[in-house]
Design an enzyme around this catalytic site. Structure first.
Site, mmCIF file in Angstrom:
data_model
loop_
_atom_site.group_PDB
_atom_site.id
_atom_site.type_symbol
_atom_site.label_atom_id
_atom_site.label_comp_id
_atom_site.label_asym_id
_atom_site.label_seq_id
_atom_site.Cartn_x
_atom_site.Cartn_y
_atom_site.Cartn_z
ATOM 1 N N ASP A 340 0.824 -1.213 0.000
ATOM 2 C CA ASP A 340 0.000 0.000 0.000
ATOM 3 C C ASP A 340 0.856 1.261 0.000
ATOM 4 O OD1 ASP A 340 0.819 -0.872 2.620
ATOM 5 O OD2 ASP A 340 -0.389 0.757 3.451
ATOM 6 N N GLU A 341 0.227 2.344 -0.416
ATOM 7 C CA GLU A 341 0.758 3.710 -0.283
ATOM 8 C C GLU A 341 2.245 3.828 -0.635
ATOM 9 O OE1 GLU A 341 -2.051 5.382 3.297
ATOM 10 O OE2 GLU A 341 -0.418 4.077 3.889
#
Ligand code: TNX
Length: 538
Positions: A340-341
């Site tokens: 993620d991210e």
């Protein structure tokens, strides 16, 4: 098949009657009328038929289990321990000794086709016996949670000369709605001890969760010993959000958590978040770093600034070692790679990275799980996406034939504040009061995610704002109890007005477990006897 179950049941009952006949003739007990369907079970079982009498759990009750079926004896002992905690009764298991036997609880392995899957179970409760049927110990373990929940808090002391805990009679047929029912604990932003994790597991198991996902590495800390890369914990494990001492699990401690969870039929899913969220790893071994910036330990709460160097061979040697060491200690089928991210990883580098890491995970016989962003890479249909933010990514994973775990941040994030007055938590995805947490339908969350692709649901507890068990419990409970029902109970059996009464009645259990839950005003919490006496004294 049905006949064989009935036959078996009759056989067991004959056995019980024979046992009881050997004892002195009992005086008939005048049981009050009961209603099994009104018991405060969470998650609500699939089907309940009440027969309105009672089974009197008392000092003359014995537990028997199938003895040759794997894990059944252990389930019997687990139930006996929990009965002891709740009632002080010492119930023998598979050994009546010299004591008088009036009633039995029989935990029976059965291959009946009426049992739909490993976690399914049936419970038949009559005045003389409780018979629990399941295919596997896992199903029996889920079933004994139901039994624990219908043992009353207080005994009846007037029916016979000793205390008796009256369990309503009837039949329960039950099996889970989703095969994956998880919670995640972020031990990276703040570290939580082995004891804290074990206590969390205890409560999750009571509500029939079967997965605990541990977020073991992030920018602020690396929490799992890797023997081939020792600085990860020496350096990367030494910090946490706010500058506290951090910490990490040795491999022995991690194995201990895995074993403890497995006794309660909970699978541990380890997560090493990458290629972003990797500051702690890169500070420990700067060769891994790919953002070109000077590295220092980080104790803040920003996200998205770190990345591995996705074009360096050493990075993949490193990941291979980490995945190998952790997989060797993890019997469960999954390895979570985060993903993620990764805001400072170029898109093409990200795709290259996820594709390579997926192969490493598969090399160690694990199924790769990643946050929904992994669907932007060329991942295999056997990998699993965890939907938290981007519906588009979740839909892309469905198109790839992948299974999806539902963790929509505006419904299922345990780290969101309940309301503006909440002491802990964030609110970037909104406030999540206890009703909002419960009133949504995973089955119909998005048109693009058909039920066939939903592996289950998971409630993540990120720990930027919580640093001890009490704070953890404030955010997790009572909301995690509602997610348990969303994961286990079919849609037509879920109903907020009915649930909130059952939830109110969880207070005595939570108090007995010393869980510092958030006493939401939306719930008319049942006062425990002690609190009640205190109020009267006041
Ligand atoms: C988003 S959810 C994150 C985490 C944070 C969390 C805080 C996800 C995959 N990433 O890094 O801790 O929000 O709510």
């Amino acid at each position: 098949m049905r006949n064989s179950i009935i036959l078996k049941t009759v056989f067991v009952l004959l056995g019980v009657s024979a046992l009881i006949a050997c004892q002195e003739k009992r005086k008939p007990i005048n049981f009050p009328t009961t209603d099994l369907a009104l018991e405060n079970m969470i998650p609500k079982p699939l089907k309940i038929v009440a027969t309105n009498s009672a089974f009197g759990l008392d000092q003359n009750t014995v537990i028997y289990t199938s003895q040759n079926a794997q894990g059944f004896v252990e389930v019997g002992h687990f139930l006996a321990d929990k009965i002891k905690d709740k009632t002080q009764l010492r119930i023998p298991v598979n050994d009546a000794g010299e004591g008088q036997v009036d009633r039995i609880i029989y935990i029976n392995q059965s291959d009946s086709i009426d049992l739909a899957g490993n976690e399914a179970y049936q419970i038949y409760i009559t005045k003389d016996s409780i018979i629990l049927n399941s295919k596997t110990a896992e199903g029996a373990f889920r079933g004994i949670q139901t039994i624990r929940q219908i043992i009353p808090e207080t005994s009846n002391d007037t029916l016979v000369e000793h205390p008796m805990w009256l369990i309503p009679t009837g039949k329960i047929t039950d099996s889970p709605n989703f095969e994956y029912r998880g919670s995640m604990l972020d031990v990276a932003r703040h570290f939580f001890s082995v004891e804290d994790v074990k206590k969390y597991i205890d409560i999750l198991a009571y509500y029939k969760y079967n997965v605990l996902h541990l977020h073991l590495a992030d920018d602020q800390g690396w929490r799992i010993e890797i023997k081939s890369w020792p600085k990860l914990t020496e350096i990367g494990g030494s910090t946490e959000v706010g500058g506290g001492p951090g910490g990490f699990y040795t491999q022995e401690q991690y194995k201990d958590i895995v074993a403890y969870a497995s006794q309660q039929h909970i699978t541990i899913i380890p997560e090493i978040d990458m290629p972003g969220h990797t500051n702690a790893a890169s500070v420990s071994y700067p060769i891994l770093n790919g953002n070109g910036k000077e590295l220092k330990l980080y104790t803040g709460t920003h996200v998205g600034f770190s990345t591995f160097d996705t074009r360096k061979d050493t990075v993949y040697t490193f990941i291979d070692d980490v995945v190998r060491e952790i997989s060797e200690m993890t019997p469960g089928p999954y390895f979570h790679i985060g993903g993620d991210e990764s805001h400072v990883t170029k898109k093409k580098d990200y795709i290259h990275f996820i594709n390579k890491v997926e192969k490493i995970v598969q090399k160690y016989d694990k199924i790769m799980v990643g946050w929904d962003e992994i669907a932007t890479a060329d991942v295999d249909s056997t990998s699993v996406a965890q939907f938290w933010a981007e519906e588009e990514n979740a839909i892309a994973s469905v198109k790839k034939g992948m299974k999806v775990i539902l963790s929509p941040a505006n419904k299922a994030y345990l780290d969101m504040q309940y309301d503006i007055q909440s002491e802990y938590g964030l609110h970037w995805s909104g406030y999540i009061p206890v009703d909002t947490a419960y009133i949504w339908t995973p089955e119909r969350l998005s048109k693009g995610i058909p039920v066939e692709n939903i592996l289950g649901i998971e409630a993540p507890l990120w720990s930027e704002t919580i640093s001890n068990l009490e704070e953890l419990e404030y955010l997790a409970f009572p909301r995690a109890i509602g997610y348990a029902e969303l994961g286990w109970t079919i849609e037509e059996n879920r109903n907020w007005d009915n649930y909130k009464v059952r939830l109110a009645n969880q207070a005595p259990y939570l108090e007995q477990m010393n869980v510092k839950f958030y006493p939401s005003k939306l719930i008319d919490w049942k006062k425990s006897k002690d609190t009640y006496t205190e109020i009267i004294k006041d």
